[in-house]
Write an enzyme that holds these catalytic residues in place. Sequence first.
Site, PDB file in Angstrom:
ATOM      1  N   ASP A  74      10.963   3.841  -5.420  1.00  0.00           N
ATOM      2  CA  ASP A  74      11.211   2.883  -4.467  1.00  0.00           C
ATOM      3  C   ASP A  74      10.552   1.444  -4.822  1.00  0.00           C
ATOM      4  OD1 ASP A  74      12.348   1.265  -2.405  1.00  0.00           O
ATOM      5  OD2 ASP A  74      11.442   2.193  -0.719  1.00  0.00           O
ATOM      6  N   SER A  75      10.736   1.123  -6.141  1.00  0.00           N
ATOM      7  CA  SER A  75       9.887   0.287  -6.587  1.00  0.00           C
ATOM      8  C   SER A  75      10.524  -1.318  -6.640  1.00  0.00           C
ATOM      9  CB  SER A  75       9.684   0.804  -8.182  1.00  0.00           C
ATOM     10  OG  SER A  75      11.098   0.738  -8.877  1.00  0.00           O
TER      11      SER A  75
HETATM   12  N1  SAM Z   1      13.464  -1.666  -1.719  1.00  0.00           N
HETATM   13  C1  SAM Z   1      12.532  -2.510  -2.564  1.00  0.00           C
HETATM   14  C2  SAM Z   1      13.320  -3.110  -3.701  1.00  0.00           C
HETATM   15  O1  SAM Z   1      14.243  -2.636  -4.446  1.00  0.00           O
HETATM   16  O2  SAM Z   1      13.105  -4.369  -3.970  1.00  0.00           O
HETATM   17  C3  SAM Z   1      11.271  -1.876  -3.095  1.00  0.00           C
HETATM   18  C4  SAM Z   1      10.578  -1.846  -1.845  1.00  0.00           C
HETATM   19  S1  SAM Z   1       8.775  -1.382  -1.551  1.00  0.00           S
HETATM   20  C5  SAM Z   1       8.404  -2.738  -0.702  1.00  0.00           C
HETATM   21  C6  SAM Z   1       8.067  -1.690  -3.402  1.00  0.00           C
HETATM   22  C7  SAM Z   1       6.578  -1.411  -3.246  1.00  0.00           C
HETATM   23  O3  SAM Z   1       6.241  -0.789  -4.537  1.00  0.00           O
HETATM   24  C8  SAM Z   1       5.586  -2.613  -2.831  1.00  0.00           C
HETATM   25  O4  SAM Z   1       5.110  -2.410  -1.653  1.00  0.00           O
HETATM   26  C9  SAM Z   1       4.657  -2.401  -4.078  1.00  0.00           C
HETATM   27  O5  SAM Z   1       3.395  -2.851  -3.578  1.00  0.00           O
HETATM   28  C10 SAM Z   1       4.976  -1.330  -4.371  1.00  0.00           C
HETATM   29  N2  SAM Z   1       4.280  -1.047  -5.901  1.00  0.00           N
HETATM   30  C11 SAM Z   1       4.495  -1.670  -6.968  1.00  0.00           C
HETATM   31  N3  SAM Z   1       3.876  -1.217  -8.120  1.00  0.00           N
HETATM   32  C12 SAM Z   1       3.631  -0.004  -7.871  1.00  0.00           C
HETATM   33  C13 SAM Z   1       2.571   1.114  -8.464  1.00  0.00           C
HETATM   34  N4  SAM Z   1       2.416   0.868  -9.615  1.00  0.00           N
HETATM   35  N5  SAM Z   1       2.335   2.166  -7.620  1.00  0.00           N
HETATM   36  C14 SAM Z   1       2.647   2.486  -6.345  1.00  0.00           C
HETATM   37  N6  SAM Z   1       3.381   1.368  -5.689  1.00  0.00           N
HETATM   38  C15 SAM Z   1       3.775   0.091  -6.561  1.00  0.00           C
END
Ligand code: SAM
Length: 282
Positions: A159-160
């Site tokens: 869910d990135s």
């Molecule tokens: N539904 C969303 C979209 O498609 O735009 C994604 C939502 S969710 C908020 C994405 C999350 O991934 C963020 O909170 C961000 O901090 C996290 N994130 C980014 N890179 C990451 C990584 N390398 N490992 C873990 N989390 C990560």
Amino acid sequence: MAIEMDFWFTETVNDIVGNTIKVKERIFSGRSEYQEIEIVDTYHYGRTLILEGSVQLTEKDEFTYHEMISHIPLFTHPNPERVLVIGGGDGGTIREVMKHPTVIQAQLAEIDPLVIEKSKQFLPFVSCELENPRVEIIIQDGMQYVKHHKGIFDVVLIDSPDPVGPAVGLYQKEFFEDVHKALKDDGIMVGQSESPFFDQTIVRPLYTILKPLFPIRKMYLAPVPSYPSGLWSFVFCSKRYDPILHYRLEDFHRLNLKTRYYNEAIHQAAFALPNFIQELIA
Ligand code: SAM
């Protein structure tokens, strides 16, 4: 903090096209170690989470994305017990995963604790299951987390955000090789895979990387009106189970889940792809 009222927010894509939303009120604005975080209330979409200028979810349409990233793989795997969500700190995906009684434990590997904290504070409609005892929150880079866990997950959900900042590596070959190893022999991985209209330079290489890794690799689609172009894609990768052949339809009916987008017909129809997308990911 002074409360800003009534302004237009535009998310731009490649500096040539954009999605514009009228904001009612700015609720939170801050910078974490990793990214710019904003939560606003909007007239049309309700509360909206924006990271690095890009809409992550809105109160009005988050259900399509979160139901589709979760229920397609979880109703395909015959007995999903251990689930890993990478990213997803808002909690929307975990909320849907928790609807599955087979899931003994869901881990959430999120790099940014501030996203979790502010989602709990201001976005209860998605963060509502983060305190569930079946959920373990791990504040860590998802890339590092999968590297050190082998053969233990039934389902991994990616869910990135868009491939910017700490998420760049979540679109690269090494990460997917590690996810493959972190899955059991019959595991399933699903990730959001951007807009097939606007993000073709991301979509094409992503599907090329995944082709040799998983014997079953398919795209499915769902509308997310607040995301650029409104049409969103997900990549379904599986070592054994096919989302149509192995669909646990009876379990879906037996559970009688309260879903607003996902249903039996959508599970199957979401895999129907228009010709230009078939060519894009061939
Ligand atoms: N539904 C969303 C979209 O498609 O735009 C994604 C939502 S969710 C908020 C994405 C999350 O991934 C963020 O909170 C961000 O901090 C996290 N994130 C980014 N890179 C990451 C990584 N390398 N490992 C873990 N989390 C990560």
